[in-house]
Motif scaffolding. Structure first.
Motif, mmCIF file in Angstrom:
data_model
loop_
_atom_site.group_PDB
_atom_site.id
_atom_site.type_symbol
_atom_site.label_atom_id
_atom_site.label_comp_id
_atom_site.label_asym_id
_atom_site.label_seq_id
_atom_site.Cartn_x
_atom_site.Cartn_y
_atom_site.Cartn_z
ATOM 1 N N VAL A 29 39.837 45.309 39.906
ATOM 2 C CA VAL A 29 40.238 43.905 39.954
ATOM 3 C C VAL A 29 40.866 43.604 41.302
ATOM 4 C CG1 VAL A 29 41.840 42.220 38.980
ATOM 5 C CG2 VAL A 29 40.613 43.787 37.470
ATOM 6 N N ILE A 30 40.410 42.517 41.909
ATOM 7 C CA ILE A 30 41.094 41.987 43.076
ATOM 8 C C ILE A 30 41.976 40.862 42.543
ATOM 9 C CG2 ILE A 30 40.871 40.793 45.285
ATOM 10 C CD1 ILE A 30 38.181 42.226 45.638
ATOM 11 N N PRO A 31 43.294 41.013 42.644
ATOM 12 C CA PRO A 31 44.206 40.038 42.031
ATOM 13 C C PRO A 31 44.033 38.636 42.612
ATOM 14 C CG PRO A 31 45.400 41.948 42.867
ATOM 15 C CD PRO A 31 43.994 42.072 43.328
ATOM 16 N N PHE A 32 44.397 37.656 41.793
ATOM 17 C CA PHE A 32 44.289 36.260 42.211
ATOM 18 C C PHE A 32 45.119 35.980 43.459
ATOM 19 C CE2 PHE A 32 43.691 35.877 37.501
ATOM 20 C CZ PHE A 32 42.334 35.594 37.550
ATOM 21 N N ASP A 33 46.220 36.692 43.641
ATOM 22 C CA ASP A 33 47.095 36.426 44.774
ATOM 23 C C ASP A 33 46.797 37.308 45.995
ATOM 24 O OD1 ASP A 33 47.998 38.797 43.724
ATOM 25 O OD2 ASP A 33 50.097 38.198 43.586
ATOM 26 N N ALA A 34 45.635 37.938 46.018
ATOM 27 C CA ALA A 34 45.265 38.765 47.171
ATOM 28 C C ALA A 34 45.186 37.884 48.417
ATOM 29 C CB ALA A 34 43.929 39.455 46.933
ATOM 30 N N GLU A 35 45.711 38.398 49.516
ATOM 31 C CA GLU A 35 45.715 37.616 50.760
ATOM 32 C C GLU A 35 44.326 37.485 51.364
ATOM 33 O OE1 GLU A 35 48.601 38.867 53.614
ATOM 34 O OE2 GLU A 35 50.086 39.260 52.053
ATOM 35 N N TYR A 36 43.486 38.488 51.137
ATOM 36 C CA TYR A 36 42.179 38.520 51.780
ATOM 37 C C TYR A 36 41.157 39.026 50.785
ATOM 38 C CZ TYR A 36 38.427 40.191 54.821
ATOM 39 O OH TYR A 36 37.219 40.433 55.389
ATOM 40 N N TYR A 37 40.011 38.384 50.738
ATOM 41 C CA TYR A 37 38.939 38.813 49.861
ATOM 42 C C TYR A 37 37.645 38.921 50.670
ATOM 43 C CZ TYR A 37 35.438 38.830 46.228
ATOM 44 O OH TYR A 37 34.368 39.162 45.445
ATOM 45 N N PRO A 38 37.221 40.142 50.965
ATOM 46 C CA PRO A 38 35.986 40.315 51.726
ATOM 47 C C PRO A 38 34.774 39.965 50.870
ATOM 48 C CG PRO A 38 36.874 42.437 51.072
ATOM 49 C CD PRO A 38 37.856 41.398 50.632
ATOM 50 N N SER A 39 33.782 39.343 51.470
ATOM 51 C CA SER A 39 32.609 38.938 50.717
ATOM 52 C C SER A 39 31.412 38.789 51.634
ATOM 53 C CB SER A 39 32.883 37.615 50.011
ATOM 54 O OG SER A 39 31.740 37.157 49.348
ATOM 55 N N THR A 40 30.238 38.779 51.030
ATOM 56 C CA THR A 40 29.010 38.541 51.784
ATOM 57 C C THR A 40 28.493 37.126 51.568
ATOM 58 O OG1 THR A 40 27.591 39.288 49.983
ATOM 59 C CG2 THR A 40 28.311 40.955 51.574
ATOM 60 N N GLY A 41 29.131 36.387 50.652
ATOM 61 C CA GLY A 41 28.684 35.037 50.352
ATOM 62 C C GLY A 41 27.704 34.978 49.194
ATOM 63 N N GLN A 42 27.296 36.116 48.685
ATOM 64 C CA GLN A 42 26.422 36.149 47.517
ATOM 65 C C GLN A 42 26.673 37.462 46.773
ATOM 66 O OE1 GLN A 42 22.953 36.272 50.301
ATOM 67 N NE2 GLN A 42 22.020 37.415 48.635
ATOM 68 N N SER A 43 26.311 37.474 45.514
ATOM 69 C CA SER A 43 26.553 38.691 44.735
ATOM 70 C C SER A 43 25.523 39.760 45.086
ATOM 71 C CB SER A 43 26.514 38.374 43.243
ATOM 72 O OG SER A 43 25.243 37.908 42.866
ATOM 73 N N PHE A 44 25.955 41.009 44.949
ATOM 74 C CA PHE A 44 25.047 42.117 45.201
ATOM 75 C C PHE A 44 25.480 43.326 44.388
ATOM 76 C CE2 PHE A 44 28.394 42.800 48.287
ATOM 77 C CZ PHE A 44 28.545 44.185 48.354
ATOM 78 N N ASP A 45 24.540 44.200 44.146
ATOM 79 C CA ASP A 45 24.795 45.473 43.475
ATOM 80 C C ASP A 45 24.447 46.586 44.446
ATOM 81 O OD1 ASP A 45 25.431 44.470 40.832
ATOM 82 O OD2 ASP A 45 23.312 43.914 40.697
ATOM 83 N N TYR A 46 25.369 47.530 44.599
ATOM 84 C CA TYR A 46 25.122 48.706 45.440
ATOM 85 C C TYR A 46 24.909 49.867 44.491
ATOM 86 C CZ TYR A 46 25.435 51.881 49.408
ATOM 87 O OH TYR A 46 25.152 52.806 50.381
ATOM 88 N N VAL A 47 23.714 50.430 44.503
ATOM 89 C CA VAL A 47 23.367 51.527 43.608
ATOM 90 C C VAL A 47 23.276 52.797 44.437
ATOM 91 C CG1 VAL A 47 21.683 52.370 41.931
ATOM 92 C CG2 VAL A 47 22.057 49.907 42.185
#
Length: 96
Positions: A19-37
């Motif tokens: 879980v990345i908490p709601f109050d996290a200062e920074y949330y890294p993202s790619t702009g779309q969902s992905f699965d890394y297998v």
């Protein structure tokens, strides 16, 4: 009696919920969902991208995989640990 959601009680082996908490200062993202297998043979690792127009794109080139692995590493650095994530989810469920 405590409620234990099915997603926490019957996770497949080698599956982690973080879980990345709601109050996290920074949330890294790619702009779309992905699965890394990934598995025991790194050459077979793949990324599945959910596309905005419906469908899925698979990536398996080393340069592409390293980009998405870096995003996951950043997400993991922002996320709670496994036990803390489980407790967080259970707390949300208890509040419902």
């Amino acid at each position: 009696m405590a409620v234990r959601p099915r997603c926490l009680a019957a996770r497949p082996p080698r599956t982690t919920a973080a879980v990345i908490p709601f109050d996290a200062e920074y949330y890294p993202s790619t702009g779309q969902s992905f699965d890394y297998v990934e598995g025991s043979v790194p050459q077979l690792d793949s990324v599945a991208l959910d596309t905005h127009h419906g469908g899925c794109v698979f990536l398996d080139a080393e340069a592409q995989l390293s980009k998405y692995r870096a995003v996951l590493d950043h997400m993991e650095s922002c996320a709670l640990g496994s036990a803390e994530s489980r407790d967080f989810i259970q707390g949300l469920i208890q509040d419902i």
